[in-house]
Design a protein around this motif. Structure first.
Motif, PDB file in Angstrom:
ATOM      1  N   VAL A   1      23.959   4.775  -9.428  1.00  0.00           N
ATOM      2  CA  VAL A   1      22.739   5.547  -9.206  1.00  0.00           C
ATOM      3  C   VAL A   1      21.550   4.626  -9.443  1.00  0.00           C
ATOM      4  CG1 VAL A   1      22.521   6.374 -11.592  1.00  0.00           C
ATOM      5  CG2 VAL A   1      21.586   7.742  -9.712  1.00  0.00           C
ATOM      6  N   GLY A   2      20.476   4.836  -8.684  1.00  0.00           N
ATOM      7  CA  GLY A   2      19.312   3.973  -8.844  1.00  0.00           C
ATOM      8  C   GLY A   2      18.086   4.548  -8.164  1.00  0.00           C
ATOM      9  N   GLN A   3      17.038   3.759  -8.125  1.00  0.00           N
ATOM     10  CA  GLN A   3      15.746   4.178  -7.571  1.00  0.00           C
ATOM     11  C   GLN A   3      15.241   3.126  -6.592  1.00  0.00           C
ATOM     12  OE1 GLN A   3      13.500   6.997  -8.060  1.00  0.00           O
ATOM     13  NE2 GLN A   3      12.613   5.922  -6.289  1.00  0.00           N
ATOM     14  N   THR A   4      14.989   3.525  -5.359  1.00  0.00           N
ATOM     15  CA  THR A   4      14.429   2.588  -4.388  1.00  0.00           C
ATOM     16  C   THR A   4      12.930   2.422  -4.608  1.00  0.00           C
ATOM     17  OG1 THR A   4      14.089   4.383  -2.794  1.00  0.00           O
ATOM     18  CG2 THR A   4      16.128   3.140  -2.619  1.00  0.00           C
ATOM     19  N   PHE A   5      12.447   1.234  -4.293  1.00  0.00           N
ATOM     20  CA  PHE A   5      10.996   1.013  -4.303  1.00  0.00           C
ATOM     21  C   PHE A   5      10.621   0.084  -3.149  1.00  0.00           C
ATOM     22  CE2 PHE A   5      12.572  -2.405  -7.029  1.00  0.00           C
ATOM     23  CZ  PHE A   5      11.806  -3.510  -6.659  1.00  0.00           C
ATOM     24  N   LYS A   6       9.409   0.268  -2.640  1.00  0.00           N
ATOM     25  CA  LYS A   6       8.898  -0.546  -1.543  1.00  0.00           C
ATOM     26  C   LYS A   6       7.719  -1.368  -2.040  1.00  0.00           C
ATOM     27  CE  LYS A   6       7.349  -0.430   3.268  1.00  0.00           C
ATOM     28  NZ  LYS A   6       7.112   0.421   4.465  1.00  0.00           N
ATOM     29  N   THR A   7       7.738  -2.652  -1.719  1.00  0.00           N
ATOM     30  CA  THR A   7       6.692  -3.548  -2.191  1.00  0.00           C
ATOM     31  C   THR A   7       5.508  -3.590  -1.230  1.00  0.00           C
ATOM     32  OG1 THR A   7       7.854  -5.387  -1.138  1.00  0.00           O
ATOM     33  CG2 THR A   7       8.238  -5.034  -3.491  1.00  0.00           C
ATOM     34  N   THR A   8       4.335  -3.761  -1.801  1.00  0.00           N
ATOM     35  CA  THR A   8       3.121  -4.014  -1.015  1.00  0.00           C
ATOM     36  C   THR A   8       2.506  -5.327  -1.483  1.00  0.00           C
ATOM     37  OG1 THR A   8       1.711  -2.798  -2.572  1.00  0.00           O
ATOM     38  CG2 THR A   8       2.682  -1.549  -0.741  1.00  0.00           C
ATOM     39  N   GLY A   9       1.709  -5.928  -0.649  1.00  0.00           N
ATOM     40  CA  GLY A   9       1.082  -7.197  -0.985  1.00  0.00           C
ATOM     41  C   GLY A   9       1.124  -8.130   0.203  1.00  0.00           C
ATOM     42  N   THR A  10       0.715  -9.376  -0.020  1.00  0.00           N
ATOM     43  CA  THR A  10       0.641 -10.342   1.075  1.00  0.00           C
ATOM     44  C   THR A  10       1.509 -11.569   0.856  1.00  0.00           C
ATOM     45  OG1 THR A  10      -1.312 -11.358   0.046  1.00  0.00           O
ATOM     46  CG2 THR A  10      -1.702  -9.628   1.691  1.00  0.00           C
ATOM     47  N   THR A  11       1.910 -11.828  -0.392  1.00  0.00           N
ATOM     48  CA  THR A  11       2.738 -12.999  -0.670  1.00  0.00           C
ATOM     49  C   THR A  11       3.906 -12.622  -1.577  1.00  0.00           C
ATOM     50  OG1 THR A  11       1.392 -13.592  -2.604  1.00  0.00           O
ATOM     51  CG2 THR A  11       0.781 -14.582  -0.489  1.00  0.00           C
ATOM     52  N   SER A  12       4.975 -13.369  -1.477  1.00  0.00           N
ATOM     53  CA  SER A  12       6.145 -13.133  -2.322  1.00  0.00           C
ATOM     54  C   SER A  12       5.893 -13.646  -3.735  1.00  0.00           C
ATOM     55  CB  SER A  12       7.367 -13.828  -1.728  1.00  0.00           C
ATOM     56  OG  SER A  12       7.163 -15.224  -1.658  1.00  0.00           O
ATOM     57  N   LYS A  13       6.535 -13.016  -4.712  1.00  0.00           N
ATOM     58  CA  LYS A  13       6.410 -13.434  -6.102  1.00  0.00           C
ATOM     59  C   LYS A  13       7.705 -13.155  -6.844  1.00  0.00           C
ATOM     60  CE  LYS A  13       1.420 -13.006  -6.887  1.00  0.00           C
ATOM     61  NZ  LYS A  13       0.368 -12.392  -7.727  1.00  0.00           N
TER      62      LYS A  13
END
Length: 265
Positions: free
Chosen positions: A148-160
């Motif tokens: 079981v888990g939680q999805t999340f979507k990233t926002t931004g312009t560069t990877s980190k």
């Protein structure tokens, strides 16, 4: 110094055993204490080759379950891309900021078995719980997993780079009979559903049992996976339990993380 994003995921997973009635194994013991007593009443000559065979069968089962899990993750998120109604909307996380996630919105469970065996598995989003149980006797084998888990979507312009922290507890029991083996493992994983690949896996705990010796596997989950997060990707961090049992004699082998409130992950 730049701030590294920290995503703390808090799940309490219920891995339980005990007073569950197994329809396919009626009149046979199902709790660890009962199984130890039952096995003690049955004369079984120990055969190291059969014990090794049971151990290898469980290793094979765990590998097969992981392959099945990967395929189902690919299918799950491919479906979600087509139909947004399949899964709840992912939490939005801005790359470079801290975020604590205390909910779950997806999971899965599955099993395989042969011979005289039984298995039980489920996940519950509302309680962020995952449970699995594998039971085997008389040349039987079973395995089961749940996560079981939680999805999340990233926002931004560069990877980190980010550190994903998992918190929770786990507890379960197992007993492998003579000429048998019981096994369980707890893991935390991070799946990049955009690229359909695991970014990291950490083993929290694992244990096995043979020769009618019972074991309790319990403790705290306080583990982290460090990964590079890309903008506009959907990620799925989750906590995972796998169980396997094999028996090549008249004893019972059981790995039990399912069924009541006395054991938790």
């Amino acid at each position: 110094m730049k701030k590294v994003s920290l995503i703390s995921l808090v799940f309490v997973l219920c891995l339980t055993l005990g007073s569950f009635a197994y329809a396919s194994v009626d009149n046979l013991p199902t709790t660890t204490n009962e199984i130890v007593k039952y096995n003690s009443t049955i004369h079984e000559t120990s055969d190291p080759e059969l014990t090794m065979k049971a151990e290898m069968q469980n290793v094979k089962s765990i590998k097969n379950m992981e392959a099945l899990e990967e395929n189902k993750l690919r299918e799950l998120f491919n479906i979600n891309e087509v139909s947004s109604t399949i899964m709840a909307t992912p939490v939005t996380v801005a790359i470079g900021t801290d975020k604590t996630l205390t909910t779950a919105n997806d999971g899965d469970s599955d099993t395989s078995k042969s011979g005289t065996s039984a298995s039980y598995h489920r996940y519950t989003i509302s309680s962020r719980s995952a449970e699995a149980n594998s039971w085997a006797s008389i040349w039987g084998a079973a395995d089961a997993y749940a996560y079981v888990g939680q999805t999340f979507k990233t926002t931004g312009t560069t990877s980190k780079s980010a550190k994903i922290i998992f918190s929770g507890t786990y507890r379960g029991d197992m007993v492998g009979g003579i000429n048998g083996n019981a096994y369980a493992e707890i893991k935390v994983k991070l799946w990049d559903s955009t690229d359909s690949v695991w970014l990291g896996t950490q083993t929290v705990a694992s244990a096995s049992s043979s020769n009618n010796l019972s074991k309790t596997l319990n403790g705290n989950i306080n583990h982290a996976i460090t990964a590079t997060l890309e903008p506009n990707h959907v990620y799925f961090p989750y906590i995972h339990v796998s169980t396997a049992a094999s028996e090549y004699g008249a004893h019972i082998s059981n790995s039990d993380f399912y069924g009541d409130s006395t054991h938790r992950m």
